[in-house]
Design a protein around this motif. Structure first.
Motif, PDB file in Angstrom:
ATOM      1  N   THR A  92       0.799  -1.225   0.000  1.00  0.00           N
ATOM      2  CA  THR A  92       0.000   0.000   0.000  1.00  0.00           C
ATOM      3  C   THR A  92       0.831   1.274   0.000  1.00  0.00           C
ATOM      4  O   THR A  92       0.291   2.341  -0.253  1.00  0.00           O
ATOM      5  CB  THR A  92      -0.917   0.032   1.239  1.00  0.00           C
ATOM      6  OG1 THR A  92      -0.112  -0.067   2.421  1.00  0.00           O
ATOM      7  CG2 THR A  92      -1.894  -1.136   1.195  1.00  0.00           C
ATOM      8  N   ARG A  93       2.127   1.193   0.307  1.00  0.00           N
ATOM      9  CA  ARG A  93       2.942   2.406   0.339  1.00  0.00           C
ATOM     10  C   ARG A  93       3.447   2.721  -1.058  1.00  0.00           C
ATOM     11  O   ARG A  93       4.131   1.912  -1.696  1.00  0.00           O
ATOM     12  CB  ARG A  93       4.115   2.242   1.307  1.00  0.00           C
ATOM     13  CG  ARG A  93       4.855   3.556   1.558  1.00  0.00           C
ATOM     14  CD  ARG A  93       5.889   3.423   2.658  1.00  0.00           C
ATOM     15  NE  ARG A  93       6.992   2.569   2.281  1.00  0.00           N
ATOM     16  CZ  ARG A  93       7.262   1.408   2.841  1.00  0.00           C
ATOM     17  NH1 ARG A  93       6.486   0.959   3.796  1.00  0.00           N
ATOM     18  NH2 ARG A  93       8.277   0.692   2.444  1.00  0.00           N
ATOM     19  N   TRP A  94       3.129   3.896  -1.576  1.00  0.00           N
ATOM     20  CA  TRP A  94       3.470   4.273  -2.928  1.00  0.00           C
ATOM     21  C   TRP A  94       4.979   4.360  -3.102  1.00  0.00           C
ATOM     22  O   TRP A  94       5.694   4.863  -2.256  1.00  0.00           O
ATOM     23  CB  TRP A  94       2.810   5.609  -3.281  1.00  0.00           C
ATOM     24  CG  TRP A  94       1.329   5.566  -3.154  1.00  0.00           C
ATOM     25  CD1 TRP A  94       0.501   4.560  -3.574  1.00  0.00           C
ATOM     26  CD2 TRP A  94       0.481   6.534  -2.536  1.00  0.00           C
ATOM     27  NE1 TRP A  94      -0.805   4.853  -3.271  1.00  0.00           N
ATOM     28  CE2 TRP A  94      -0.846   6.056  -2.633  1.00  0.00           C
ATOM     29  CE3 TRP A  94       0.703   7.768  -1.921  1.00  0.00           C
ATOM     30  CZ2 TRP A  94      -1.927   6.768  -2.149  1.00  0.00           C
ATOM     31  CZ3 TRP A  94      -0.371   8.467  -1.429  1.00  0.00           C
ATOM     32  CH2 TRP A  94      -1.677   7.980  -1.550  1.00  0.00           C
ATOM     33  N   SER A 348      -3.696  13.775   0.465  1.00  0.00           N
ATOM     34  CA  SER A 348      -3.863  14.643   1.636  1.00  0.00           C
ATOM     35  C   SER A 348      -4.720  13.972   2.705  1.00  0.00           C
ATOM     36  O   SER A 348      -4.408  14.028   3.904  1.00  0.00           O
ATOM     37  CB  SER A 348      -4.492  15.977   1.220  1.00  0.00           C
ATOM     38  OG  SER A 348      -3.662  16.658   0.299  1.00  0.00           O
ATOM     39  N   ALA A 349      -5.810  13.336   2.272  1.00  0.00           N
ATOM     40  CA  ALA A 349      -6.663  12.627   3.231  1.00  0.00           C
ATOM     41  C   ALA A 349      -5.931  11.449   3.864  1.00  0.00           C
ATOM     42  O   ALA A 349      -6.071  11.184   5.062  1.00  0.00           O
ATOM     43  CB  ALA A 349      -7.938  12.148   2.534  1.00  0.00           C
ATOM     44  N   SER A 354      -3.182   9.018   8.632  1.00  0.00           N
ATOM     45  CA  SER A 354      -1.953   8.532   9.247  1.00  0.00           C
ATOM     46  C   SER A 354      -1.596   9.335  10.488  1.00  0.00           C
ATOM     47  O   SER A 354      -1.011   8.806  11.438  1.00  0.00           O
ATOM     48  CB  SER A 354      -0.806   8.605   8.233  1.00  0.00           C
ATOM     49  OG  SER A 354      -1.079   7.801   7.102  1.00  0.00           O
ATOM     50  N   SER A 355      -1.925  10.623  10.487  1.00  0.00           N
ATOM     51  CA  SER A 355      -1.595  11.470  11.633  1.00  0.00           C
ATOM     52  C   SER A 355      -2.380  11.079  12.880  1.00  0.00           C
ATOM     53  O   SER A 355      -1.965  11.408  13.997  1.00  0.00           O
ATOM     54  CB  SER A 355      -1.856  12.942  11.292  1.00  0.00           C
ATOM     55  OG  SER A 355      -3.235  13.188  11.109  1.00  0.00           O
ATOM     56  N   MET A 356      -3.493  10.362  12.722  1.00  0.00           N
ATOM     57  CA  MET A 356      -4.292   9.955  13.874  1.00  0.00           C
ATOM     58  C   MET A 356      -3.507   9.034  14.805  1.00  0.00           C
ATOM     59  O   MET A 356      -3.732   9.016  16.020  1.00  0.00           O
ATOM     60  CB  MET A 356      -5.569   9.257  13.407  1.00  0.00           C
ATOM     61  CG  MET A 356      -6.546  10.164  12.681  1.00  0.00           C
ATOM     62  SD  MET A 356      -7.143  11.516  13.703  1.00  0.00           S
ATOM     63  CE  MET A 356      -8.061  10.603  14.930  1.00  0.00           C
ATOM     64  N   ARG A 357      -2.560   8.294  14.253  1.00  0.00           N
ATOM     65  CA  ARG A 357      -1.752   7.411  15.094  1.00  0.00           C
ATOM     66  C   ARG A 357      -0.836   8.218  16.013  1.00  0.00           C
ATOM     67  O   ARG A 357      -0.448   7.747  17.080  1.00  0.00           O
ATOM     68  CB  ARG A 357      -0.914   6.479  14.222  1.00  0.00           C
ATOM     69  CG  ARG A 357      -1.730   5.528  13.362  1.00  0.00           C
ATOM     70  CD  ARG A 357      -0.829   4.604  12.585  1.00  0.00           C
ATOM     71  NE  ARG A 357      -0.013   3.781  13.467  1.00  0.00           N
ATOM     72  CZ  ARG A 357       0.919   2.934  13.033  1.00  0.00           C
ATOM     73  NH1 ARG A 357       1.151   2.819  11.725  1.00  0.00           N
ATOM     74  NH2 ARG A 357       1.621   2.228  13.882  1.00  0.00           N
ATOM     75  N   HIS A 379      -2.220  19.892  14.099  1.00  0.00           N
ATOM     76  CA  HIS A 379      -1.258  19.043  13.403  1.00  0.00           C
ATOM     77  C   HIS A 379      -1.282  19.301  11.895  1.00  0.00           C
ATOM     78  O   HIS A 379      -0.233  19.353  11.252  1.00  0.00           O
ATOM     79  CB  HIS A 379      -1.568  17.567  13.685  1.00  0.00           C
ATOM     80  CG  HIS A 379      -0.590  16.622  13.078  1.00  0.00           C
ATOM     81  ND1 HIS A 379      -0.657  16.207  11.759  1.00  0.00           N
ATOM     82  CD2 HIS A 379       0.502  16.006  13.608  1.00  0.00           C
ATOM     83  CE1 HIS A 379       0.321  15.378  11.505  1.00  0.00           C
ATOM     84  NE2 HIS A 379       1.041  15.235  12.604  1.00  0.00           N
ATOM     85  N   THR A 380      -2.481  19.469  11.339  1.00  0.00           N
ATOM     86  CA  THR A 380      -2.598  19.675   9.891  1.00  0.00           C
ATOM     87  C   THR A 380      -1.998  21.010   9.473  1.00  0.00           C
ATOM     88  O   THR A 380      -1.316  21.110   8.451  1.00  0.00           O
ATOM     89  CB  THR A 380      -4.075  19.604   9.473  1.00  0.00           C
ATOM     90  OG1 THR A 380      -4.618  18.348   9.868  1.00  0.00           O
ATOM     91  CG2 THR A 380      -4.206  19.767   7.967  1.00  0.00           C
TER      92      THR A 380
END
Length: 406
Positions: A92-94, A348-349, A354-357, A379-380
């Motif tokens: 899944t990681r580009w 962006s979404a 990912s930032s929720m972790r 954070h954003t």
């Protein structure tokens, strides 16, 4: 998300039937790379790279051997670009595949020496891994696959940029596809890759060869070509390129009618035909006033840009929209506005998810939704300058407090 009957896009279309669902182009590119790597030879290479990367990544002993050997190889150290360990593959990681292969190729000599040291130290699996990579089939596959996938890294990064619009993304996709086609037709590219693989193999006494050929074979390529240079070109290089080009065209260059509005761009007006003009109207009919006024605008739009040199015409969709008068070209402006509202990717979404972790840790499990939302906004928009004194004054004025803030 993409479910035909119960997905989010199906629910949205119940309210807006003319809405167009656009799959994230970054995800599509990643899927194209994953499916192209399903070729037997490439799949074997990926599996070997993943196995060795995991072996060094999840063992402190093996990782220490790798770092010790890397310190003694300055050439590999320079090519690793300050990295100290191998990269693993991720579905899944580009761009993870190109990055992992580049790291493996750059540190190939370090990996060989590390596995030899581990084998002499009694590592049971080091010998098998060493035998798997010291084969010409693996070396030529590693060199060719890394070269082809590296040509898509810039496109992947571009599709994730904030200012990339849908039409610009399609243009860059066509550029990459054209580059791959040109490399397929250029014998010098293949000869350089083959010579590079031969040079790497020669350092370990490995001669160019072809797999054992049989009368019938279903698990791998079985071309009756004795020459190694021609065999690997036909069975690996051309097959992998053809598969990747087909995947990119199918997934990234959608023939959706709304995308044909690209021909209305000032730089693409020479491609605008009467059939395309009608097709664009059919795709955007719900957003336009009537066909007669639309056709009149298109004629005036053509005349306006013919007198302007090509180099002076706007390129990006935002720039074109800024130079399109709402009063003179209302229909054409509506078309560009719709195109601009169609997202290129969900990068962006994805970053927000990912930032929720990092935000909602186990120490913050009892915080309210209001606080979670505020932390997510901070954070954003962490690049925004915050006046600390103003924050303290607002906090102190919120309630009457006995403690005085200075």
């Amino acid at each position: 998300m993409s479910g035909k009957f119960r997905g989010v896009q199906a629910i949205i279309r119940q309210t807006a039937p003319h809405a167009t669902y656009v799959h994230c182009k970054s995800h599509q590119l990643n899927l194209a790379l994953v499916h192209s790597s399903s070729q037997a030879c490439v799949r074997t290479i990926m599996g070997t790279v993943q196995d060795i990367a995991f072996a060094f990544d999840y063992s402190a002993k093996r990782l220490q051997y790798f770092k010790n050997e890397l310190l003694g190889d300055q050439n590999a150290k320079d090519q690793m670009e300050s990295r100290t360990k191998l990269r693993t593959l991720c579905e899944t990681r580009w761009s993870s595949r190109a990055d992992a292969l580049h790291t493996f190729k750059a540190s190939f000599s370090v990996i060989v020496s590390s596995l030899e040291a581990l084998k002499n130290d009694g590592d049971d699996k080091a010998g098998g891994r060493l035998a798997a990579i010291l084969r010409f089939e693996f070396i030529i596959g590693l060199v060719v696959t890394e070269h082809i996938l590296s040509g898509t890294v810039a496109l992947s990064n571009h599709l994730q940029s904030v200012d990339c619009d849908l039409m610009e993304a399609a243009t860059e996709c066509r550029t990459v596809i054209s580059m791959l086609r040109n490399e397929r037709a250029d014998d010098d590219v293949w000869n350089e890759l083959f010579d590079q693989a031969v040079g790497v193999a020669a350092e370990y006494g490995i001669q160019p060869c072809v797999p054992r050929q049989t009368g019938r074979q279903q698990q791998r390529a079985n071309y009756q070509i004795p020459d190694p240079r021609q065999y690997w070109k036909v069975s690996l290089f051309l097959v992998f390129l053809d598969h990747l080009i087909t995947e990119l065209e199918t997934r990234l260059l959608d023939s959706e009618g709304r995308f044909k509005a690209e021909t209305l761009f000032p730089r693409n007006l020479q491609q605008l035909t009467d059939d395309i003009v009608n097709a664009v109207f059919d795709a955007f009919e719900v957003d336009l006033s009537d066909k007669a006024s639309y056709l009149t605008e298109v004629r005036r739009w053509r005349t306006r840009w013919v007198a302007i040199p090509l180099k002076d015409r706007p390129r990006g969709l935002c720039e074109i929209l800024d130079r399109t008068s709402r009063d003179l070209y209302p229909n054409i402006r509506n078309i560009f506005s719709v195109l601009l509202s169609m997202p290129t990717s969900t990068a962006s979404a994805e970053r927000s998810f990912s930032s929720m972790r990092r935000i909602k840790t186990y120490l913050r499990t009892t915080m309210t939704t209001e606080r979670l939302s505020a932390l997510a906004v901070l954070h954003t928009h962490r690049d925004t300058q915050v006046d600390i004194d103003t924050v303290i004054d607002d906090f102190a004025a919120a309630k009457s407090r006995k403690l005085q803030f200075v």
